[in-house]
Design a protein around this motif. Structure first.
Motif, short mmCIF file in Angstrom:
data_model
loop_
_atom_site.label_atom_id
_atom_site.label_comp_id
_atom_site.label_asym_id
_atom_site.label_seq_id
_atom_site.Cartn_x
_atom_site.Cartn_y
_atom_site.Cartn_z
N LEU A 1 57.01 -21.93 -7.39
CA LEU A 1 55.49 -22.46 -7.95
C LEU A 1 55.80 -24.23 -8.32
O LEU A 1 54.94 -24.93 -8.07
CB LEU A 1 55.16 -21.87 -8.76
N LYS A 2 56.96 -24.59 -8.58
CA LYS A 2 57.17 -26.07 -8.84
C LYS A 2 57.56 -26.85 -7.64
O LYS A 2 57.64 -28.17 -7.78
CB LYS A 2 58.48 -26.19 -9.79
N SER A 3 58.08 -26.10 -6.56
CA SER A 3 58.09 -26.77 -5.38
C SER A 3 56.90 -27.40 -4.57
O SER A 3 56.12 -26.86 -4.25
CB SER A 3 58.86 -25.79 -4.29
N SER A 4 56.95 -28.77 -4.67
CA SER A 4 55.88 -29.58 -4.06
C SER A 4 55.73 -29.32 -2.47
O SER A 4 54.50 -29.44 -2.17
CB SER A 4 56.10 -31.12 -4.18
N GLU A 5 56.73 -28.64 -1.85
CA GLU A 5 56.50 -28.53 -0.36
C GLU A 5 55.87 -27.02 -0.24
O GLU A 5 54.96 -26.79 0.68
CB GLU A 5 57.91 -28.22 0.16
N GLU A 6 56.22 -26.13 -0.97
CA GLU A 6 55.76 -24.70 -0.57
C GLU A 6 54.73 -24.11 -1.86
O GLU A 6 54.12 -23.15 -1.50
CB GLU A 6 56.98 -23.86 -1.02
N SER A 7 54.63 -24.91 -2.95
CA SER A 7 53.74 -24.21 -3.91
C SER A 7 52.15 -24.01 -3.67
O SER A 7 51.87 -24.94 -3.07
CB SER A 7 53.86 -25.16 -5.23
N PRO A 8 51.76 -22.91 -3.83
CA PRO A 8 50.28 -22.67 -3.69
C PRO A 8 49.50 -23.33 -4.83
O PRO A 8 48.30 -23.44 -4.64
CB PRO A 8 50.11 -21.03 -3.48
N ILE A 9 50.15 -23.59 -5.94
CA ILE A 9 49.39 -24.43 -7.08
C ILE A 9 49.41 -25.82 -6.59
O ILE A 9 50.37 -26.40 -6.02
CB ILE A 9 50.38 -24.35 -8.36
N GLU A 10 48.04 -26.37 -7.10
CA GLU A 10 48.06 -27.85 -7.00
C GLU A 10 48.75 -28.52 -8.02
O GLU A 10 48.31 -28.23 -9.31
CB GLU A 10 46.47 -28.20 -6.92
N LEU A 11 49.71 -29.28 -7.55
CA LEU A 11 50.79 -29.76 -8.70
C LEU A 11 50.13 -30.99 -9.21
O LEU A 11 50.71 -31.59 -10.33
CB LEU A 11 52.31 -30.03 -8.25
N GLU A 12 49.45 -31.75 -8.55
CA GLU A 12 48.96 -33.08 -8.78
C GLU A 12 47.79 -32.78 -9.87
O GLU A 12 46.89 -32.08 -9.27
CB GLU A 12 48.44 -34.29 -7.62
N SER A 13 47.85 -33.44 -10.88
CA SER A 13 46.50 -33.29 -11.81
C SER A 13 45.82 -34.44 -11.74
O SER A 13 45.93 -35.27 -11.50
CB SER A 13 47.11 -33.21 -13.33
#
Length: 181
Positions: free
Chosen positions: A169-181
């Motif tokens: 989930l923390k991986s920017s390449e694979e995470s389905p979660i939008e990591l940028e706020s």
């Protein structure tokens, strides 16, 4: 190496096996975007067990894995609620074997889906599959089948699975979660 030195090496490994890391996790160091865990649903219904595996009941596997996920993800206090659904596909809890030479590693195969609560939709279709194998430590070097019982093995494996899911989930390449706020 003489027989006497071998015995001392095995005793040292067994002593190290008793030293598990503390159960309590530190606060989350970096957020997972705006992630906050709402619900986690673990299903071990239909789990395939290796013929060589030690056995546990479905409820124990579900409870221990759910608690490990909660332990790891309840540390995140973002503003968006997410749900995790986890299907336990396969499990192998290592039986006792010949130390180092023929000792199995415990492992499990999981399918993980992430749901966005506000959108009411799944973010992972199909679910992400993970094969999680117990990491090498003092407790597993000579084989966790020799140093741990079934309950200890599933707990260690579940905690490692929670960490693997967190890393994904923390991986920017694979995470389905939008990591940028």
């Amino acid at each position: 190496m003489s027989f006497g030195k071998s015995v001392y090496a095995v005793i040292a490994c067994v002593a190290l096996a008793a030293c598990d890391p503390p159960a309590e996790l530190p606060p989350a160091s970096t957020p997972i975007g705006e992630f906050r865990l709402a619900h986690v649903k673990v299903s071990a219904n239909g789990t395939r067990w290796s013929d060589a595996s030690r056995q546990l009941d479905q409820e124990t596997v579900e409870t221990v894995l759910t608690e490990a996920i909660r332990e790891r993800f309840d540390r995140y206090e973002g503003n968006k609620w997410y749900h995790l659904t986890i299907a336990v596909e396969e499990v192998l809890l290592a039986p006792a074997g010949i130390p180092v030479i023929a000792s199995m590693k415990s492992g499990m195969v999981l399918r993980v889906a992430v749901w966005d609560d506000s959108k009411g939709e799944v973010l992972t279709d199909p679910p992400k599959e993970f094969t999680v194998v117990e990491p090498i430590s003092g407790a597993t070097f000579i084989g966790s089948g020799l140093t741990r019982d079934e309950d200890q093995q599933i707990l260690a494996l579940s905690r490692h699975a929670a960490r693997v899911i967190e890393d994904w989930l923390k991986s920017s390449e694979e995470s389905p979660i939008e990591l940028e706020s």
